[in-house]
Write a protein that holds these residues in place. Structure first.
Motif, PDB file in Angstrom:
ATOM      1  N   PRO A   1       9.728   0.559  -9.047  1.00  0.00           N
ATOM      2  CA  PRO A   1      10.675   1.542  -8.532  1.00  0.00           C
ATOM      3  C   PRO A   1      12.040   1.315  -9.179  1.00  0.00           C
ATOM      4  N   MET A   2      12.864   2.337  -9.172  1.00  0.00           N
ATOM      5  CA  MET A   2      14.260   2.152  -9.554  1.00  0.00           C
ATOM      6  C   MET A   2      15.009   1.597  -8.344  1.00  0.00           C
TER       7      MET A   2
ATOM      8  N   ARG B   1       2.590  -4.853 -32.269  1.00  0.00           N
ATOM      9  CA  ARG B   1       1.265  -4.227 -32.202  1.00  0.00           C
ATOM     10  C   ARG B   1       0.934  -3.712 -30.800  1.00  0.00           C
ATOM     11  N   GLN B   2       1.715  -4.060 -29.796  1.00  0.00           N
ATOM     12  CA  GLN B   2       1.390  -3.704 -28.421  1.00  0.00           C
ATOM     13  C   GLN B   2       1.852  -2.288 -28.062  1.00  0.00           C
ATOM     14  N   LYS B   3       0.945  -1.526 -27.440  1.00  0.00           N
ATOM     15  CA  LYS B   3       1.348  -0.276 -26.805  1.00  0.00           C
ATOM     16  C   LYS B   3       2.054  -0.647 -25.502  1.00  0.00           C
ATOM     17  N   ALA B   4       2.917   0.232 -25.019  1.00  0.00           N
ATOM     18  CA  ALA B   4       3.587  -0.051 -23.751  1.00  0.00           C
ATOM     19  C   ALA B   4       3.817   1.235 -22.977  1.00  0.00           C
ATOM     20  N   LEU B   5       3.593   1.156 -21.667  1.00  0.00           N
ATOM     21  CA  LEU B   5       3.854   2.263 -20.761  1.00  0.00           C
ATOM     22  C   LEU B   5       4.666   1.741 -19.585  1.00  0.00           C
ATOM     23  N   PHE B   6       5.762   2.425 -19.299  1.00  0.00           N
ATOM     24  CA  PHE B   6       6.575   2.125 -18.133  1.00  0.00           C
ATOM     25  C   PHE B   6       6.416   3.266 -17.132  1.00  0.00           C
ATOM     26  N   ILE B   7       5.944   2.926 -15.942  1.00  0.00           N
ATOM     27  CA  ILE B   7       5.861   3.888 -14.851  1.00  0.00           C
ATOM     28  C   ILE B   7       6.978   3.550 -13.872  1.00  0.00           C
ATOM     29  N   THR B   8       7.872   4.506 -13.644  1.00  0.00           N
ATOM     30  CA  THR B   8       8.962   4.250 -12.710  1.00  0.00           C
ATOM     31  C   THR B   8       9.017   5.353 -11.658  1.00  0.00           C
ATOM     32  N   THR B   9       9.513   4.984 -10.495  1.00  0.00           N
ATOM     33  CA  THR B   9       9.728   5.949  -9.427  1.00  0.00           C
ATOM     34  C   THR B   9      11.205   5.947  -9.075  1.00  0.00           C
ATOM     35  N   ARG B  10      11.740   7.142  -8.849  1.00  0.00           N
ATOM     36  CA  ARG B  10      13.166   7.278  -8.546  1.00  0.00           C
ATOM     37  C   ARG B  10      13.322   8.111  -7.275  1.00  0.00           C
ATOM     38  N   GLY B  11      14.239   7.687  -6.416  1.00  0.00           N
ATOM     39  CA  GLY B  11      14.439   8.403  -5.165  1.00  0.00           C
ATOM     40  C   GLY B  11      14.960   9.808  -5.362  1.00  0.00           C
ATOM     41  N   THR B  12      15.808   9.980  -6.365  1.00  0.00           N
ATOM     42  CA  THR B  12      16.371  11.284  -6.670  1.00  0.00           C
ATOM     43  C   THR B  12      15.959  11.711  -8.067  1.00  0.00           C
TER      44      THR B  12
ATOM     45  N   GLU C   1       0.806  -1.214   0.000  1.00  0.00           N
ATOM     46  CA  GLU C   1       0.000   0.000   0.000  1.00  0.00           C
ATOM     47  C   GLU C   1       0.844   1.271   0.000  1.00  0.00           C
ATOM     48  N   ARG C   2       2.091   1.185   0.438  1.00  0.00           N
ATOM     49  CA  ARG C   2       2.957   2.365   0.472  1.00  0.00           C
ATOM     50  C   ARG C   2       3.665   2.593  -0.851  1.00  0.00           C
ATOM     51  N   SER C   3       3.421   1.746  -1.827  1.00  0.00           N
ATOM     52  CA  SER C   3       4.132   1.837  -3.105  1.00  0.00           C
ATOM     53  C   SER C   3       3.596   2.984  -3.962  1.00  0.00           C
ATOM     54  N   ILE C   4       4.484   3.862  -4.360  1.00  0.00           N
ATOM     55  CA  ILE C   4       4.099   4.967  -5.241  1.00  0.00           C
ATOM     56  C   ILE C   4       3.863   4.465  -6.660  1.00  0.00           C
TER      57      ILE C   4
END
Length: 214
Positions: free
Chosen positions: A94-95, A132-143, A13-16
């Protein structure tokens, strides 16, 4: 749209990154995109790490594989089919130490498979099968690793994702990077999250528009 949604954060639950992925799904629905979601939480159902039997089996022609080889490849084959069946791919993570979490590296190792997600032509050319696939990468970085920032050169995550998924055919993936989220004051962190949410809304509108013109 059949969406393969993959979470790779060890946090719950704490994951951004998980929160932002849910936000993106909500944005798609607000754009009236009908979704059939195939959800995979890699931390709860991790793929196997590559071992000797897997490596031998993967490069043995299917007609020559033993039962043990097929068993070693079974989860990988299932994951390959899931990415091939999807119309769109959503990956949230996350990174970790300038790259992806180890469990996501294992996922990549499982879905890059000859004769499944890529083939080799008679001339020796590698041809990815996920064109044919769309792709989205959501990443979080500390800095903050945005262009022009002091640590921008240490982002090994983005080029590695582009290389791995480009090899299996994914073209023009979208990236939304929330940064900084850890080593920053609360106000700066909230600005980073707001930027990410706005970018995700933009990607959702783009995907909805593209679907309407298909």
């Amino acid at each position: 749209m059949k969406l393969l949604h993959v979470d790779a954060s060890p946090k719950s639950e704490r994951s951004i990154s998980r929160s932002l992925a849910r936000h993106f799904v909500s944005c798609l629905r607000k754009q009236n995109v009908e979704l059939d979601i195939d959800y995979l939480d890699l931390t709860k159902n991790p793929p196997s790490y590559i071992d000797e039997l897997f490596t031998i089996a993967a490069y043995t022609p299917a007609v020559q594989r033993t039962a043990a080889m097929e068993q070693a490849l079974a989860r990988s084959t299932e994951l390959c089919q899931r990415v091939l069946d999807a119309d769109a791919l959503l990956f949230a993570m996350p990174m970790h130490n300038f790259s992806y979490p180890s469990v996501f590296k294992a996922f990549i190792d499982n879905i890059i498979r000859a004769e499944l997600t890529y083939v080799v032509s008679s001339s020796g050319q590698y041809i990815g099968q996920l064109t044919r696939q769309k792709a989205l990468f959501i990443t979080t970085r500390g800095t903050d690793m945005r262009a022009g920032m002091p640590l921008s050169h240490m982002d090994a995550l983005t080029p590695s994702l582009k290389a791995a998924f480009g090899f299996i055919g994914v073209q023009n993936p979208s990236f939304v990077n929330a940064q900084p989220t850890q080593f920053a004051a609360a106000e700066e962190r909230e600005k980073a999250l707001e930027r990410a949410r706005n970018q995700l809304s933009d990607v959702a509108r783009k995907w909805a528009k593209e679907q309407n013109f298909q």
